[in-house]
Design an enzyme around this catalytic site. Structure first.
Site, mmCIF file in Angstrom:
data_model
loop_
_atom_site.group_PDB
_atom_site.id
_atom_site.type_symbol
_atom_site.label_atom_id
_atom_site.label_comp_id
_atom_site.label_asym_id
_atom_site.label_seq_id
_atom_site.Cartn_x
_atom_site.Cartn_y
_atom_site.Cartn_z
ATOM 1 N N SER A 59 0.868 -1.189 0.000
ATOM 2 C CA SER A 59 0.000 0.000 0.000
ATOM 3 C C SER A 59 0.893 1.223 0.000
ATOM 4 O O SER A 59 2.065 1.150 0.407
ATOM 5 C CB SER A 59 -0.849 -0.019 1.276
ATOM 6 O OG SER A 59 -1.468 1.231 1.490
ATOM 7 N N TYR A 77 -2.596 -0.893 10.445
ATOM 8 C CA TYR A 77 -2.492 -1.090 8.992
ATOM 9 C C TYR A 77 -1.143 -0.583 8.475
ATOM 10 O O TYR A 77 -0.452 -1.261 7.710
ATOM 11 C CB TYR A 77 -3.644 -0.353 8.317
ATOM 12 C CG TYR A 77 -3.799 -0.586 6.835
ATOM 13 C CD1 TYR A 77 -4.540 -1.661 6.358
ATOM 14 C CD2 TYR A 77 -3.217 0.274 5.901
ATOM 15 C CE1 TYR A 77 -4.704 -1.870 4.991
ATOM 16 C CE2 TYR A 77 -3.377 0.073 4.541
ATOM 17 C CZ TYR A 77 -4.125 -1.005 4.091
ATOM 18 O OH TYR A 77 -4.284 -1.197 2.736
HETATM 19 P P1 NAD Z 1 -11.555 -6.133 -0.290
HETATM 20 O O1 NAD Z 1 -12.169 -5.950 1.058
HETATM 21 O O2 NAD Z 1 -12.378 -5.896 -1.508
HETATM 22 O O3 NAD Z 1 -10.926 -7.587 -0.403
HETATM 23 C C1 NAD Z 1 -10.243 -8.187 0.661
HETATM 24 C C2 NAD Z 1 -10.176 -9.675 0.416
HETATM 25 O O4 NAD Z 1 -9.542 -10.277 1.548
HETATM 26 C C3 NAD Z 1 -11.552 -10.335 0.295
HETATM 27 O O5 NAD Z 1 -11.485 -11.375 -0.657
HETATM 28 C C4 NAD Z 1 -11.785 -10.900 1.687
HETATM 29 O O6 NAD Z 1 -12.675 -11.991 1.722
HETATM 30 C C5 NAD Z 1 -10.370 -11.329 2.035
HETATM 31 N N1 NAD Z 1 -10.149 -11.528 3.445
HETATM 32 C C6 NAD Z 1 -10.365 -10.654 4.470
HETATM 33 N N2 NAD Z 1 -10.059 -11.247 5.639
HETATM 34 C C7 NAD Z 1 -9.619 -12.484 5.335
HETATM 35 C C8 NAD Z 1 -9.175 -13.583 6.118
HETATM 36 N N3 NAD Z 1 -9.107 -13.537 7.447
HETATM 37 N N4 NAD Z 1 -8.816 -14.713 5.472
HETATM 38 C C9 NAD Z 1 -8.902 -14.799 4.118
HETATM 39 N N5 NAD Z 1 -9.317 -13.808 3.342
HETATM 40 C C10 NAD Z 1 -9.681 -12.669 3.950
HETATM 41 O O7 NAD Z 1 -10.284 -5.206 -0.278
HETATM 42 P P2 NAD Z 1 -9.286 -4.653 -1.415
HETATM 43 O O8 NAD Z 1 -9.390 -3.179 -1.399
HETATM 44 O O9 NAD Z 1 -9.429 -5.392 -2.687
HETATM 45 O O10 NAD Z 1 -7.906 -4.985 -0.708
HETATM 46 C C11 NAD Z 1 -7.036 -5.995 -1.138
HETATM 47 C C12 NAD Z 1 -5.640 -5.673 -0.651
HETATM 48 O O11 NAD Z 1 -5.235 -4.422 -1.230
HETATM 49 C C13 NAD Z 1 -5.525 -5.499 0.865
HETATM 50 O O12 NAD Z 1 -4.322 -6.081 1.312
HETATM 51 C C14 NAD Z 1 -5.483 -3.995 1.028
HETATM 52 O O13 NAD Z 1 -4.813 -3.617 2.203
HETATM 53 C C15 NAD Z 1 -4.724 -3.595 -0.219
HETATM 54 N N6 NAD Z 1 -4.880 -2.197 -0.593
HETATM 55 C C16 NAD Z 1 -6.109 -1.713 -0.932
HETATM 56 C C17 NAD Z 1 -6.213 -0.378 -1.294
HETATM 57 C C18 NAD Z 1 -7.527 0.220 -1.671
HETATM 58 O O14 NAD Z 1 -7.590 1.435 -1.790
HETATM 59 N N7 NAD Z 1 -8.573 -0.566 -1.893
HETATM 60 C C19 NAD Z 1 -5.094 0.440 -1.298
HETATM 61 C C20 NAD Z 1 -3.867 -0.081 -0.948
HETATM 62 C C21 NAD Z 1 -3.776 -1.424 -0.598
#
Ligand code: NAD
Length: 261
Positions: free
Chosen positions: A143, A156
């Site tokens: 991130s 985080y």
């Molecule tokens: P999201 O909530 O859409 O997806 C998260 C995924 O993780 C889902 O499939 C969920 O079921 C799974 N998950 C959550 N807890 C879990 C557990 N205990 N065991 C197994 N699976 C689990 O979120 P996203 O935005 O697609 O985020 C994905 C990654 O990208 C994360 O690591 C997040 O920190 C990172 N990220 C997101 C952003 C953003 O702006 N969306 C920015 C930077 C980094």
């Protein structure tokens, strides 16, 4: 289809960025194991669609990324059923927003477990498989918060900085085995994870929804646009190419200029 014959294990891939990775890799022929939570029928639909797109078997693991035994079993199943992983994408992540003095200890522990320790455990179990093949790709979704901080996100930011350090360390350990280890560091991408933190940020900062979107989320993103999950997935796909063999230990920002400031 340059990933025909390769197997990809993607944690947290039932939604958002993880699902976009799965679709992008399947479109290039990879056999995919998806993981994460959600509605069983929806997940089965996604799994079947991946199989149809790749022409290769796709599997689903319900392993909870806060459970070390379940993670070991997931990697073992990937190896037993699919002969992989050749490509490991650590993407599962959760968020909680609160001032540090009020930060619930159980939320801290869950974020460290799911966002950081799970990646250590999947990498630990997958590296021997990749070393034996003299080929591997490990990608952590870190991130912008692996490079910089924001208030109220202590767990985080800590986990994501840790994930970046983990990637660099493992990159050095695996450099002569045809394995690359990198982070992709998105800024704000419009996914359920971002949408869900809006109410807590409204509470923590005393703001309206629109103020949170414009004055908090996009405030630091100079392009004033969210990145898309497909843009993040396109970078992962490139990292899987042979042309990316010398990209290792890198932390690649896709953040509209956020961390350039
Ligand atoms: P999201 O909530 O859409 O997806 C998260 C995924 O993780 C889902 O499939 C969920 O079921 C799974 N998950 C959550 N807890 C879990 C557990 N205990 N065991 C197994 N699976 C689990 O979120 P996203 O935005 O697609 O985020 C994905 C990654 O990208 C994360 O690591 C997040 O920190 C990172 N990220 C997101 C952003 C953003 O702006 N969306 C920015 C930077 C980094």
């Amino acid at each position: 289809m340059f990933l025909k014959g390769k197997t990809a294990l993607i944690t947290g891939s039932t939604s958002g960025i993880g699902l976009a990775y799965a679709k992008a890799l399947a479109a290039e022929g990879a056999s995919i194991m998806i993981n994460g939570f959600g509605d069983v029928a929806d997940i089965e639909k996604e799994r079947a669609a991946l199989e149809a797109a790749s022409g290769a078997p796709a599997f689903y693991s319900p392993a909870d990324m806060s459970d070390a035994d379940a993670i070991a079993a997931m990697v073992k199943a990937c190896n037993d059923q699919m002969g992989g992983p050749d490509i490991l994408i650590n993407n599962a992540g959760i968020q909680h927003v609160a001032p540090v003095e009020d930060f619930p200890i159980d939320k801290w522990n869950a974020i460290i477990a799911i966002n950081l320790t799970s990646a250590f455990l999947t990498i630990r179990a997958s590296v021997p498989i990749m070393k034996a093949k003299k080929w591997g790709r490990i990608i952590n979704t870190a991130s912008a918060h692996s490079l910089t901080a924001s208030p109220f996100k202590s767990a985080y930011v800590t986990a994501k900085h840790g994930l970046a350090g983990l990637a660099k360390t493992v990159a050095l350990e695996t450099a002569t085995f045809g394995i690359t280890v990198n982070c992709i560091s998105p800024g704000y991408v419009w996914t359920p994870l971002v949408e869900k933190q809006i109410p807590d940020t409204m509470k923590a900062r005393g703001m309206t929804r629109e103020q949170v979107i414009n004055d908090v989320l996009l405030a630091g993103q100079p392009t004033k646009q969210f990145a898309t999950a497909e843009e993040i997935a396109a970078m992962a796909l490139f990292l899987c190419r042979d042309e990316a063999a010398q990209i290792t230990g890198a932390n690649i920002s896709i953040d509209g200029g956020w961390t350039a400031q």
